[in-house]
Design a protein around this motif. Sequence first.
Motif, PDB file in Angstrom:
ATOM      1  N   ASN A  18     -34.406 -63.694  48.452  1.00 48.23           N
ATOM      2  CA  ASN A  18     -35.741 -64.195  48.134  1.00 48.23           C
ATOM      3  C   ASN A  18     -35.689 -65.341  47.142  1.00 48.23           C
ATOM      4  N   TYR A  19     -34.519 -65.605  46.589  1.00 45.86           N
ATOM      5  CA  TYR A  19     -34.389 -66.712  45.657  1.00 45.86           C
ATOM      6  C   TYR A  19     -34.000 -67.960  46.444  1.00 45.86           C
ATOM      7  N   LYS A  20     -34.983 -68.759  46.715  1.00 45.08           N
ATOM      8  CA  LYS A  20     -34.739 -70.023  47.396  1.00 45.08           C
ATOM      9  C   LYS A  20     -34.957 -71.118  46.359  1.00 45.08           C
ATOM     10  N   LEU A  32     -31.139 -67.001  61.432  1.00 44.80           N
ATOM     11  CA  LEU A  32     -30.202 -65.951  61.041  1.00 44.80           C
ATOM     12  C   LEU A  32     -30.017 -65.923  59.527  1.00 44.80           C
ATOM     13  N   SER A  33     -30.083 -67.086  58.894  1.00 45.34           N
ATOM     14  CA  SER A  33     -29.851 -67.223  57.461  1.00 45.34           C
ATOM     15  C   SER A  33     -31.086 -66.952  56.610  1.00 45.34           C
ATOM     16  N   GLY A  34     -32.205 -66.590  57.253  1.00 49.47           N
ATOM     17  CA  GLY A  34     -33.419 -66.303  56.496  1.00 49.47           C
ATOM     18  C   GLY A  34     -34.209 -67.543  56.137  1.00 49.47           C
ATOM     19  N   CYS A  35     -34.008 -68.585  56.874  1.00 49.61           N
ATOM     20  CA  CYS A  35     -34.634 -69.881  56.658  1.00 49.61           C
ATOM     21  C   CYS A  35     -35.504 -70.181  57.883  1.00 49.61           C
ATOM     22  N   ILE A  36     -36.474 -71.057  57.748  1.00 51.59           N
ATOM     23  CA  ILE A  36     -37.288 -71.447  58.903  1.00 51.59           C
ATOM     24  C   ILE A  36     -36.836 -72.831  59.366  1.00 51.59           C
ATOM     25  N   PRO A  37     -36.596 -72.997  60.661  1.00 49.98           N
ATOM     26  CA  PRO A  37     -36.234 -74.328  61.157  1.00 49.98           C
ATOM     27  C   PRO A  37     -37.388 -75.316  60.981  1.00 49.98           C
ATOM     28  N   TYR A  38     -37.085 -76.516  60.522  1.00 47.06           N
ATOM     29  CA  TYR A  38     -38.036 -77.621  60.540  1.00 47.06           C
ATOM     30  C   TYR A  38     -37.606 -78.445  61.739  1.00 47.06           C
ATOM     31  N   ALA A  50     -32.489 -77.484  53.366  1.00 42.42           N
ATOM     32  CA  ALA A  50     -31.033 -77.318  53.291  1.00 42.42           C
ATOM     33  C   ALA A  50     -30.365 -78.697  53.344  1.00 42.42           C
ATOM     34  N   PRO A  51     -29.251 -78.847  52.655  1.00 47.81           N
ATOM     35  CA  PRO A  51     -28.590 -80.158  52.613  1.00 47.81           C
ATOM     36  C   PRO A  51     -27.873 -80.556  53.899  1.00 47.81           C
ATOM     37  N   THR A  54     -30.604 -70.271  50.989  1.00 50.78           N
ATOM     38  CA  THR A  54     -31.251 -70.609  49.710  1.00 50.78           C
ATOM     39  C   THR A  54     -32.272 -71.732  49.848  1.00 50.78           C
ATOM     40  N   ALA A  55     -32.558 -72.140  51.091  1.00 46.55           N
ATOM     41  CA  ALA A  55     -33.550 -73.190  51.356  1.00 46.55           C
ATOM     42  C   ALA A  55     -34.731 -72.599  52.117  1.00 46.55           C
TER      43      ALA A  55
END
Length: 180
Positions: A58-60, A111-117, A65-66, A89-90
């Motif tokens: 939950n700590y983004k 899969l990484s808990g991120c949302i695709p832009y 993401a770079p 983390t993004a």
Amino acid sequence: GGPGCETLPGGAARCCPDSIWKECEGEGSGPPCMYGQRLSFAIPKAKWEETRELRRVNYKHTSFAPMLPGERVTYIYDNESEYYGQYSTAFFGVTMKKWGWDCMRHYEIILSGCIPYFLGIDDIPEDALASFPKDIVRRAMHLPGVPNELLVWTLLERGDIPDFKWKDFNIKEYNAIRDE
């Protein structure tokens, strides 16, 4: 050819009437062909389970993401853990159509808990990305504070990583969408 096969210019054969994959019979037959079926990339269940902790982060600390598709200078990860970690983390991971509409990157971001832009999301044909959550991604991309696609494209062309208007961004709303 063979039953159910058609001969294409140059003598190649295409067929598939009885099943998804069907080899053409006879001389000069090419590889199996497929048409009229929706296919999609996916994450194997074992990989989904193995990476469960990434989706609990939950700590983004960064908006995007770079790692940027097509920008080789950002391809700096030596292993899967680092690669997935930069997405976890993004809030968003940039993705887009490259050689085709579907690719593993879209699903690795999720899969990484991120949302695709997803740059060009409104151009995706209806029958493409059959299992990709286009509507959920579209809603997240339009959250207050998230830059619009034109601005993201412009920043990427300059080699810059996009950022939010943090005072307008609602983390609680983002998390609700991400958890759908």
